[in-house]
Design a protein around this motif. Structure first.
Motif, short mmCIF file in Angstrom:
data_model
loop_
_atom_site.label_atom_id
_atom_site.label_comp_id
_atom_site.label_asym_id
_atom_site.label_seq_id
_atom_site.Cartn_x
_atom_site.Cartn_y
_atom_site.Cartn_z
N ILE A 123 -5.35 0.03 -9.31
CA ILE A 123 -5.10 -1.31 -9.84
C ILE A 123 -6.30 -1.66 -10.71
CG2 ILE A 123 -4.95 -3.77 -9.33
CD1 ILE A 123 -3.47 -3.19 -6.88
N ARG A 124 -6.05 -2.07 -11.92
CA ARG A 124 -7.10 -2.55 -12.81
C ARG A 124 -7.29 -4.05 -12.59
NH1 ARG A 124 -10.42 1.10 -15.40
NH2 ARG A 124 -9.24 2.75 -16.41
N LEU A 125 -8.55 -4.48 -12.59
CA LEU A 125 -8.89 -5.86 -12.30
C LEU A 125 -9.70 -6.48 -13.43
CD1 LEU A 125 -10.12 -5.21 -8.65
CD2 LEU A 125 -7.87 -6.05 -9.31
N ALA A 132 -3.33 -4.74 -14.16
CA ALA A 132 -2.56 -3.54 -14.53
C ALA A 132 -2.43 -2.63 -13.33
CB ALA A 132 -3.23 -2.80 -15.68
N LEU A 133 -1.31 -1.93 -13.28
CA LEU A 133 -1.08 -0.88 -12.31
C LEU A 133 -1.07 0.43 -13.09
CD1 LEU A 133 -0.44 -0.26 -9.33
CD2 LEU A 133 1.99 -0.42 -9.92
N ILE A 174 3.69 2.02 -26.55
CA ILE A 174 3.78 0.81 -25.75
C ILE A 174 5.21 0.28 -25.83
CG2 ILE A 174 2.95 -1.54 -25.42
CD1 ILE A 174 0.30 -0.67 -26.65
N ASP A 175 5.81 0.05 -24.66
CA ASP A 175 7.18 -0.44 -24.58
C ASP A 175 7.22 -1.69 -23.70
OD1 ASP A 175 8.46 1.74 -26.01
OD2 ASP A 175 7.99 2.96 -24.26
N ALA A 176 8.30 -2.44 -23.81
CA ALA A 176 8.55 -3.58 -22.92
C ALA A 176 9.56 -3.15 -21.86
CB ALA A 176 9.10 -4.76 -23.72
N GLU A 177 9.24 -3.45 -20.59
CA GLU A 177 10.11 -3.07 -19.48
C GLU A 177 10.08 -4.17 -18.42
OE1 GLU A 177 9.19 0.70 -17.78
OE2 GLU A 177 9.31 1.79 -19.69
N PRO A 178 11.15 -4.27 -17.61
CA PRO A 178 11.12 -5.21 -16.49
C PRO A 178 10.30 -4.65 -15.34
CG PRO A 178 13.21 -4.05 -16.53
CD PRO A 178 12.47 -3.63 -17.77
N ALA A 179 9.67 -5.52 -14.57
CA ALA A 179 8.87 -5.09 -13.43
C ALA A 179 9.75 -4.52 -12.33
CB ALA A 179 8.07 -6.27 -12.90
N GLY A 180 9.27 -3.44 -11.71
CA GLY A 180 9.95 -2.86 -10.57
C GLY A 180 9.36 -3.37 -9.26
N ALA A 181 9.84 -2.85 -8.15
CA ALA A 181 9.38 -3.28 -6.84
C ALA A 181 7.89 -2.98 -6.64
CB ALA A 181 10.21 -2.61 -5.75
N ASP A 182 7.44 -1.82 -7.10
CA ASP A 182 6.03 -1.45 -6.96
C ASP A 182 5.13 -2.37 -7.78
OD1 ASP A 182 4.53 0.37 -5.42
OD2 ASP A 182 4.02 1.53 -7.22
N TRP A 186 2.07 -4.87 -6.09
CA TRP A 186 0.64 -4.74 -6.36
C TRP A 186 0.11 -5.76 -7.35
CZ3 TRP A 186 -1.95 -2.22 -2.95
CH2 TRP A 186 -1.37 -1.13 -2.28
N LEU A 187 0.95 -6.24 -8.26
CA LEU A 187 0.49 -7.15 -9.30
C LEU A 187 0.86 -8.61 -9.02
CD1 LEU A 187 1.35 -4.92 -12.38
CD2 LEU A 187 -0.90 -5.31 -11.36
N LYS A 188 1.45 -8.86 -7.84
CA LYS A 188 1.77 -10.23 -7.42
C LYS A 188 2.64 -10.94 -8.46
CE LYS A 188 -2.62 -10.51 -4.90
NZ LYS A 188 -2.04 -9.89 -3.71
N MET A 189 3.75 -10.31 -8.78
CA MET A 189 4.69 -10.86 -9.74
C MET A 189 6.11 -10.67 -9.18
SD MET A 189 4.20 -7.79 -12.55
CE MET A 189 5.27 -8.55 -13.76
N ARG A 190 7.10 -11.17 -9.89
CA ARG A 190 8.48 -11.04 -9.44
C ARG A 190 9.14 -9.81 -10.06
NH1 ARG A 190 10.86 -16.77 -11.03
NH2 ARG A 190 9.85 -16.08 -12.95
#
Length: 239
Positions: A123-125, A132-133, A174-182, A186-190
């Motif tokens: 995880i990048r902080l 970032a993951l 660089i692409d745009a994608e929806p967030a997955g479960a992982d 880890w990134l505290k998002m939906r």
């Protein structure tokens, strides 16, 4: 999956990094616009060359943490609203192991049949907040050095350079994608939130694939700063 244990911190650290970290600590106590030591003063304080001192301050300036005024000096910058793509400040190691590659990974790293790769997940902080993951796959020849390194206190590329594997050039998409479960975990998002996903391959000094990395960024926490040159009118072609 068996994850290798982290070894004690390696003692190697480039001199410019010592200066950079020392200035970062001072910035926390200073207000925007406060004057910082000159290159000559840094040379004397840290017993380094002027080039080393300038490199350290240039890295901080790239992040917007300091700014330089020709003929006047270096000053504390305003707190940045976002980070540059090449200036993520720290990371937390989630796991690392030797494993069998997927077909894509084997192709990207030009691995032979039966050859394993070294996998890292971090995880990048930025200022302690997840930004970032990152999943990194490295050629097997880097395994001994990377498995023995403390990647929470020094950069991966510094470890590679010390092992004789010099990252030299690469290509990223660089692409745009929806967030997955992982990502959500880890990134505290939906799950389903928008993300920027960067995939890059980096070559070593002999032009051989060294690293294949996927970095996944929440779109609301990350921005790209791009430097470019605009050609003159004579060099433009109508389309």
């Amino acid at each position: 999956m068996v994850v290798a244990a982290v070894s004690p911190e390696d003692s190697f650290r480039p001199r410019y990094r010592e200066i950079e970290q020392a200035i970062r600590q001072r910035l926390a106590r200073l207000k925007p616009g406060a004057e910082l030591p000159s290159d000559a003063q840094l040379c004397e304080e840290f017993a380094v060359s002027r080039m080393t001192a300038r490199h350290a301050m240039h890295r901080l300036a790239q992040e917007g943490l300091v700014f330089r005024v020709r003929g006047r000096g270096t000053f504390v910058g305003e707190p940045p609203t976002h980070r540059r793509a090449n200036s993520l400040l720290s990371s937390r190691l989630l796991g690392r192991a030797l494993r069998v590659p997927t077909r894509e990974e084997a192709t990207r790293l030009q691995l032979k049949d039966g050859e394993k790769l070294l996998w890292l997940k971090r995880i990048r902080l930025a200022d302690g907040h997840p930004i970032a993951l990152e999943s990194t796959r490295l050629h097997r020849r880097t395994a001994a050095a990377v498995l023995a390194a403390d990647l929470q206190s020094e950069s991966l590329h510094a470890v590679l350079v010390r092992a004789g594997c010099l990252p030299t050039k690469g290509r990223a998409t660089i692409d745009a994608e929806p967030a997955g479960a992982d990502d959500a975990r880890w990134l505290k998002m939906r799950k389903g939130d928008p993300m920027l996903v960067e995939r890059r391959v980096i070559l070593d000094q002999q032009g051989r694939p060294l690293e294949f990395t996927e970095s996944r960024y929440p779109a609301d926490r990350y921005a790209l700063d791009v430097d470019f040159v605009v050609e003159g009118q004579a060099g433009l072609r109508r389309t």
